[in-house]
Each structure stands twice: as C-alpha cells, then as structure tokens.
Enzyme design. Structure first.
Site, PDB file in Angstrom:
ATOM      1  N   HIS A  90       0.964   5.016   1.046  1.00  0.00           N
ATOM      2  CA  HIS A  90       0.333   6.048   1.871  1.00  0.00           C
ATOM      3  C   HIS A  90       0.459   7.380   1.143  1.00  0.00           C
ATOM      4  O   HIS A  90       1.574   7.797   0.791  1.00  0.00           O
ATOM      5  CB  HIS A  90       1.075   6.204   3.212  1.00  0.00           C
ATOM      6  CG  HIS A  90       0.997   5.057   4.152  1.00  0.00           C
ATOM      7  ND1 HIS A  90       0.112   5.008   5.208  1.00  0.00           N
ATOM      8  CD2 HIS A  90       1.729   3.910   4.234  1.00  0.00           C
ATOM      9  CE1 HIS A  90       0.290   3.891   5.897  1.00  0.00           C
ATOM     10  NE2 HIS A  90       1.274   3.204   5.325  1.00  0.00           N
ATOM     11  N   HIS A  95       0.846  -1.202   0.000  1.00  0.00           N
ATOM     12  CA  HIS A  95       0.000   0.000   0.000  1.00  0.00           C
ATOM     13  C   HIS A  95       0.871   1.237   0.000  1.00  0.00           C
ATOM     14  O   HIS A  95       1.898   1.290   0.675  1.00  0.00           O
ATOM     15  CB  HIS A  95      -0.982   0.016   1.166  1.00  0.00           C
ATOM     16  CG  HIS A  95      -0.375  -0.236   2.514  1.00  0.00           C
ATOM     17  ND1 HIS A  95      -0.001  -1.486   2.939  1.00  0.00           N
ATOM     18  CD2 HIS A  95      -0.062   0.602   3.521  1.00  0.00           C
ATOM     19  CE1 HIS A  95       0.501  -1.413   4.154  1.00  0.00           C
ATOM     20  NE2 HIS A  95       0.479  -0.146   4.529  1.00  0.00           N
TER      21      HIS A  95
HETATM   22  P1  AMP Z   1       1.790  -0.046   7.548  1.00  0.00           P
HETATM   23  O1  AMP Z   1       1.533  -1.507   7.237  1.00  0.00           O
HETATM   24  O2  AMP Z   1       2.777   0.124   8.663  1.00  0.00           O
HETATM   25  O3  AMP Z   1       2.151   0.761   6.333  1.00  0.00           O
HETATM   26  O4  AMP Z   1       0.437   0.565   8.122  1.00  0.00           O
HETATM   27  C1  AMP Z   1      -0.827   0.053   7.755  1.00  0.00           C
HETATM   28  C2  AMP Z   1      -1.818   1.187   7.697  1.00  0.00           C
HETATM   29  O5  AMP Z   1      -3.094   0.628   7.423  1.00  0.00           O
HETATM   30  C3  AMP Z   1      -1.959   1.995   9.006  1.00  0.00           C
HETATM   31  O6  AMP Z   1      -1.779   3.373   8.726  1.00  0.00           O
HETATM   32  C4  AMP Z   1      -3.374   1.655   9.486  1.00  0.00           C
HETATM   33  O7  AMP Z   1      -4.010   2.748  10.134  1.00  0.00           O
HETATM   34  C5  AMP Z   1      -4.065   1.287   8.194  1.00  0.00           C
HETATM   35  N1  AMP Z   1      -5.193   0.374   8.341  1.00  0.00           N
HETATM   36  C6  AMP Z   1      -5.221  -0.780   9.053  1.00  0.00           C
HETATM   37  N2  AMP Z   1      -6.426  -1.365   8.958  1.00  0.00           N
HETATM   38  C7  AMP Z   1      -7.198  -0.552   8.193  1.00  0.00           C
HETATM   39  C8  AMP Z   1      -8.544  -0.600   7.734  1.00  0.00           C
HETATM   40  N3  AMP Z   1      -9.364  -1.605   8.052  1.00  0.00           N
HETATM   41  N4  AMP Z   1      -8.982   0.423   6.954  1.00  0.00           N
HETATM   42  C9  AMP Z   1      -8.171   1.441   6.631  1.00  0.00           C
HETATM   43  N5  AMP Z   1      -6.885   1.538   7.028  1.00  0.00           N
HETATM   44  C10 AMP Z   1      -6.405   0.558   7.800  1.00  0.00           C
END
Ligand code: AMP
Length: 129
Positions: free
Chosen positions: A95, A93
């Site tokens: 950001h 993903h």
């Molecule tokens: P990272 O894997 O460290 O890049 O972070 C994962 C990101 O996904 C974090 O910023 C979380 O807040 C976000 N996240 C986790 N679960 C969900 C969800 N169900 N919907 C939207 N964002 C999510």
C-alpha cells in the site's frame, strides 16, 4: 492461490492502473484511505511478503519506490506512507498512501471517490512515472 488480484492481472476485472511492467502492476485501491492510495503487486501470486525470494522482494520494493516518487509528485501530500497487510487479499501488495494526517494510515479512514475520479487520478499519477 488465485485472488481478485489475479483477475486484475489477467484483465478479467477492471482496475485503475498506474504502472505496469512484465513482473509488477500498480493500481488504485478501490476503497482508498486517501486520494491516490495505490497498490503495488507482483504478477506471480504469493500470499505473504516475506515468502518472496530475495530478488522478487527487492524488485517489488524498487518498483514501489518508483511509483511512490511519482505519486508524491502527482498528489500533494506531506509524504507517502507504506504498509503491507494482506489480511483481506492474500496476494502480496504494498500500500502506498499519500499522507497528510496519521489517521490516513489507520485503514478506518476512507475517502469516497467516484469511478471517474479514480480514473482521472490514475491517469494523473501515471503521467508522473
Ligand atoms: P489488505 O489485504 O488488508 O492489505 O487489504 C486489501 C486492499 O485491497 C484493501 O485496501 C481493499 O480496498 C483493496 N482491494 C480489494 N479489492 C480491490 C479491487 N478489486 N481493486 C482495487 N483494490 C481492491
């Protein structure tokens, strides 16, 4: 590997969607660093960004760029920051974070948004795409 993002893609859990096509989905981060914090994901689950093949990588970047341009129009900010981490959710993903201050890129800086505010923000960004 199936993650919570697979459940979002398959519609098993809700998300505040911003943009979608056959191969990619953009939705708001549920715990945003800043208002409008958006995640862009490929629908095919891959853990690490640089394990994507060249075409999938380029297509994800092009999709993210399109979303970022709309996001910049929709949410007032100095610029849109981009980060790829994946330590929490092992599904690639990107950001996209509307930035007014460097602290918003730290992931310790969080803003509280209600579900209603997230829903409104997602619709607002989508209207610029
Ligand atoms: P990272 O894997 O460290 O890049 O972070 C994962 C990101 O996904 C974090 O910023 C979380 O807040 C976000 N996240 C986790 N679960 C969900 C969800 N169900 N919907 C939207 N964002 C999510």
């Amino acid at each position: 590997m199936a993650t919570i993002f697979t459940k979002i893609i398959q519609g098993e859990i809700p998300a505040h969607k911003v943009a979608e096509n056959d191969n990619f989905l953009a939705f708001l981060d549920i715990n945003p660093n800043a208002k409008g914090h958006t995640l862009c994901i490929p629908k095919v689950a891959t853990d690490k960004l640089f394990d994507l093949d060249e075409a999938a990588y380029q297509d994800l970047m092009a999709f993210s760029r399109t979303v970022a341009i709309g996001l910049k129009e929709a949410v007032p900010c100095k610029r849109v920051g981009m980060a790829v981490i994946g330590l929490e959710v092992p599904h690639v993903h990107v950001h996209l974070i509307p930035l007014n201050d460097m602290s918003e890129m730290t992931f310790n800086h969080k803003v509280n948004m209600t579900q209603e505010e997230l829903a409104f923000t997602a619709r607002h960004i989508a209207s610029y795409l």
